[in-house]
Design a protein around this motif. Structure first.
Motif, short mmCIF file in Angstrom:
data_model
loop_
_atom_site.label_atom_id
_atom_site.label_comp_id
_atom_site.label_asym_id
_atom_site.label_seq_id
_atom_site.Cartn_x
_atom_site.Cartn_y
_atom_site.Cartn_z
N PRO A 1 -13.13 27.03 1.92
CA PRO A 1 -13.63 27.99 2.66
C PRO A 1 -13.81 29.45 2.31
N ILE A 2 -13.36 29.38 0.87
CA ILE A 2 -13.64 30.90 0.25
C ILE A 2 -14.84 30.96 -0.58
N VAL A 3 -14.98 29.72 -1.50
CA VAL A 3 -16.11 29.66 -2.34
C VAL A 3 -16.85 28.43 -1.85
N ARG A 4 -17.94 28.50 -0.96
CA ARG A 4 -18.80 27.49 -0.56
C ARG A 4 -19.52 26.79 -1.73
N PRO A 5 -19.60 25.58 -1.89
CA PRO A 5 -20.55 24.91 -3.04
C PRO A 5 -22.05 25.44 -2.79
N GLN A 6 -22.35 25.59 -1.42
CA GLN A 6 -23.89 25.96 -1.41
C GLN A 6 -24.06 27.68 -2.03
N SER A 7 -23.16 28.52 -1.86
CA SER A 7 -23.32 29.67 -2.41
C SER A 7 -23.42 29.64 -3.90
N VAL A 8 -22.66 28.61 -4.60
CA VAL A 8 -22.58 28.77 -5.96
C VAL A 8 -23.94 28.22 -6.45
N LEU A 9 -24.47 27.11 -5.92
CA LEU A 9 -25.75 26.63 -6.07
C LEU A 9 -26.81 27.56 -5.80
N ASP A 10 -26.85 28.55 -4.82
CA ASP A 10 -27.87 29.54 -4.65
C ASP A 10 -27.87 30.56 -5.63
N SER A 11 -26.78 30.81 -6.52
CA SER A 11 -26.66 31.69 -7.28
C SER A 11 -27.43 31.24 -8.59
N GLY A 12 -27.60 30.08 -8.89
CA GLY A 12 -28.28 29.54 -10.15
C GLY A 12 -29.71 29.52 -10.19
N PRO A 13 -30.33 29.38 -11.19
CA PRO A 13 -31.93 29.17 -11.23
C PRO A 13 -32.30 28.07 -10.47
N PRO A 14 -33.55 28.15 -10.32
CA PRO A 14 -34.07 27.11 -9.32
C PRO A 14 -34.13 25.59 -9.90
N ASP A 15 -33.92 25.48 -11.39
CA ASP A 15 -33.63 24.15 -11.70
C ASP A 15 -32.36 23.68 -12.02
N GLY A 16 -31.40 24.33 -11.34
CA GLY A 16 -30.11 24.07 -11.23
C GLY A 16 -28.80 24.68 -12.30
N ILE A 17 -27.83 24.14 -12.07
CA ILE A 17 -26.60 24.47 -12.94
C ILE A 17 -25.53 23.39 -13.20
N ASN A 18 -24.98 23.15 -14.08
CA ASN A 18 -23.85 22.02 -14.07
C ASN A 18 -22.64 22.25 -13.25
N MET A 19 -22.53 21.44 -11.89
CA MET A 19 -21.67 21.90 -11.19
C MET A 19 -21.16 20.53 -10.50
N LEU A 20 -19.80 20.35 -10.31
CA LEU A 20 -19.02 19.12 -9.87
C LEU A 20 -18.62 19.56 -8.59
N THR A 21 -18.82 19.08 -7.55
CA THR A 21 -18.32 19.17 -6.25
C THR A 21 -17.36 18.05 -5.84
N VAL A 22 -16.04 18.34 -5.64
CA VAL A 22 -14.98 17.46 -5.42
C VAL A 22 -14.92 17.49 -3.67
N GLY A 23 -15.25 16.41 -3.19
CA GLY A 23 -15.33 16.44 -1.71
C GLY A 23 -13.97 16.33 -0.96
N GLY A 24 -13.75 17.23 -0.09
CA GLY A 24 -12.56 17.34 0.65
C GLY A 24 -11.22 18.22 -0.21
N MET A 25 -11.61 18.70 -1.24
CA MET A 25 -10.66 19.74 -1.86
C MET A 25 -10.69 21.06 -1.41
N GLY A 26 -9.78 21.67 -1.15
CA GLY A 26 -9.64 23.05 -0.80
C GLY A 26 -9.51 24.00 -2.00
N HIS A 27 -9.18 25.11 -1.39
CA HIS A 27 -9.21 26.13 -2.61
C HIS A 27 -7.92 26.38 -3.23
N PHE A 28 -6.87 26.45 -2.50
CA PHE A 28 -5.34 26.79 -3.22
C PHE A 28 -4.81 25.58 -3.71
N LEU A 29 -4.87 25.24 -4.89
CA LEU A 29 -4.27 23.99 -5.52
C LEU A 29 -2.96 24.06 -5.69
#
Length: 593
Positions: A200-228
């Motif tokens: 809920p703190i660092v949303r995957p979409q906000s990380v994608l939106d900050s990158g250039p139009p042709d994308g960044i190297n990003m791995l999204t782990v489904g279901g994982m929260g912020h405080f490990l």
């Protein structure tokens, strides 16, 4: 390292003491840590880097390969990791962030603060910095002979302070995304972003939106929260953690090794030598624009850095193959004719990565050679105040008005007066071979019936300009043109020049004043010339350090009509370099050569 830290602490101590004069209850500065902590930290670092016996920190090939340095960051530490990586990308091999990224203002730290509280902190941070500057807490301290690059700001070298401030605004805060996206595009092969699908703190979409139009190297782990470090929310997150965290560790390690190898290759090809010169490379050749490059030009002619440079190459190749003539009109000293030191400084302000800097420098050198080799086909038109612009307006500003960032990214080893001196000497050498290769435009005198040297009949041009400006067509409204920033190439057919007439820049100058007023007041006629590729105009953006937009290829005949009239007026009133005193900003003689 200890001495550098002590300098920073002393500057902070002085600033806090001054603050307490106005705000008695302001937070006090903590006492410095014990000296032993510095000694232990530095000793551990030297041991890790293999420098125990190298007190000067120098390594030689016999010591084995240089150590690889990488940065990793979790949560807010990921922003710090990105800042460190993008500040010293020539040193740091890779950057990996875990549950971090995007714009700082888009974080939602609901676990420890209300969203409105967080936004207030971020909003106030910029004003706190501005207030500190206004109150003089960031004091500039000049050293030695008063040269600005010799000074310090709050215990930090002046150039380094500007650089780090730029990194803080552009990378850490990301108040605007343009520069950050450019940085990501330059370094993404050495970067990895790992985000949680249920964060809920660092949303995957906000990380994608900050990158250039042709994308960044990003791995999204489904279901994982912020405080490990805490307990998993549910069984799914526990399973995701147990499987993916070891995989992420292996991926980070693999990326680090690959990125370190890429960095070593990059440095071997682009690293400056002891004389701050580029490695010797075989000369590269550049042909005219190909079909793919023509198709890549935006519909309105907007040109990013790579296409802009290729368009300029294309114009110079046309002129060098005796196909038409080229006029370069600039409201400053053109980068292409500066000395190597100044070119390197400007290149580092435009490109973030060493490969981009090197390619830009090589392109400029190639274009410079073409200009100098064709003085009868290429003419440079300078402004009457070129020296003032070079030595004062463009002389090491903290925030150049034409820049989206803080300008140059390497230490400024050159003085503007030296840059101007070397440029003047180069112009003197060029005009010895061709007196019309370099001209000066001083539009303050206005466009009369006879203008420029050699004098030309410009009455028809002046009348057309008054009509375009919708003012009375009489001498009470003098036309006083200033230089546009553009490159303009025109063919023999555009100038309607007979085949038996030799085409040079001076012949073209005279003919241009005639055909613009006689033939190209009609947009249809001009449109045909543009379509048949007999006229090509490339405007140069004043946003000199924006690689996403360097200029525009003029494709609209209405724009071309107005710009061509403007260009013709400036070329008509210009005088040869030897006839104008750029130091006193006045004509040397009123007679033609």
């Amino acid at each position: 390292m200890r001495q550098a830290w002590q300098t920073l602490y002393t500057a902070s101590e002085s600033a806090v003491n001054e603050l307490h004069d106005d705000q008695k209850n302001a937070t006090a500065l903590r006492p410095p840590p014990p000296r032993e902590s510095f000694d232990q930290t530095i000793s551990s670092l030297r041991q890790l880097l293999g420098l125990e016996k190298k007190l000067g920190g120098e390594l030689d090939p016999n010591d084995g390969p240089e150590p690889d340095v990488h940065v990793l960051g979790y949560s807010l530490g990921g922003f710090m990791a990105q800042s460190v990586f993008m500040s010293w990308p020539f040193l740091i091999g890779s950057c990996s962030t875990l549950l971090s990224g995007g714009a700082l203002r888009e974080l939602a730290p609901t676990a420890f603060a209300d969203p409105e509280e967080w936004q207030t902190v971020l909003h106030s941070l910029r004003y706190e910095l501005d207030d500190a500057m206004l109150r003089g807490r960031y004091q500039f301290e000049s050293q030695r002979d008063g040269r600005i690059e010799q000074g310090q700001v709050s215990g930090i070298e002046f150039d380094l302070f500007l650089f780090l401030k730029s990194t803080f605004y552009e990378v850490f805060q990301q108040e605007y995304r343009g520069s950050f996206q450019t940085r990501l595009a330059s370094f993404r092969r050495r970067m990895l972003f790992v985000v949680g699908g249920n964060d809920p703190i660092v949303r995957p979409q906000s990380v994608l939106d900050s990158g250039p139009p042709d994308g960044i190297n990003m791995l999204t782990v489904g279901g994982m929260g912020h405080f490990l470090e805490g307990r998993s929310r549910d069984e799914e997150e526990e399973q995701q953690r147990s499987f993916w965290l070891p995989q992420i560790g292996e991926l980070v390690d693999t990326l680090a090794n690959e990125a370190a190898e890429k960095l070593r290759e990059n440095r071997s090809e682009n690293w400056l030598d002891a004389d701050w010169s580029l490695p010797t490379r075989p000369p590269s050749e550049s042909g005219p624009l190909n079909a793919a490059e023509r198709m890549a030009v935006d519909g309105n002619g907007a040109l990013p850095a790579s296409l802009f440079q290729r368009c300029l190459d294309d114009l110079l190749i046309r002129a060098s193959t005796r196909s038409g003539i080229l006029f370069i009109l600039r409201n400053e000293v053109p980068t292409v004719l500066l000395d190597d030191g100044a070119i390197q400084q400007l290149a580092a302000g435009l490109h973030h990565d060493d490969a981009g800097i090197t390619d830009y420098i090589e392109g400029l050198r190639r274009r410079r050679d073409l200009i100098l080799a064709n003085p009868d086909r290429v003419s440079l038109i300078l402004p009457w105040n070129a020296r003032t612009i070079t030595e004062q307006m463009d002389a090491h500003p903290g925030h150049p008005s034409q820049s989206e960032g803080a300008g140059g990214q390497i230490p400024k080893r050159i003085q503007p007066s030296d840059v101007w001196k070397r440029f003047s000497e180069r112009c003197e050498q060029v005009v010895k071979e061709s007196p019309y290769a370099v001209r000066v435009c001083d539009g303050r005198r206005g466009v009369g019936e006879l203008s420029g040297l050699p004098e030309l009949d410009t009455a028809a041009l002046a009348s057309a300009a008054r009509k375009r400006l919708r003012v009375s067509d009489d001498e009470s409204h003098p036309v006083t043109p200033s230089l546009p920033d553009c490159w303009v190439w025109m063919s023999r057919k555009f100038l309607d020049l007979k085949r038996d007439k030799k085409l040079t820049v001076e012949v073209g100058r005279k003919r241009l004043c005639e055909v613009v007023s006689q033939k190209y007041g009609d947009e249809d006629a001009l449109s045909k010339r543009l379509q048949k590729d007999q006229l090509r105009i490339v405007t140069v953006s004043r946003s000199r350090y924006n690689p996403r937009f360097r200029g525009r290829l003029v494709v609209d005949p209405r724009v071309a009509k107005t710009l061509l009239l403007h260009i013709s007026l400036c070329i008509a009133v210009s005088v040869p370099f030897d006839n104008y005193d750029l130091d006193r900003q006045t004509l040397r003689a009123l007679s033609p050569l």
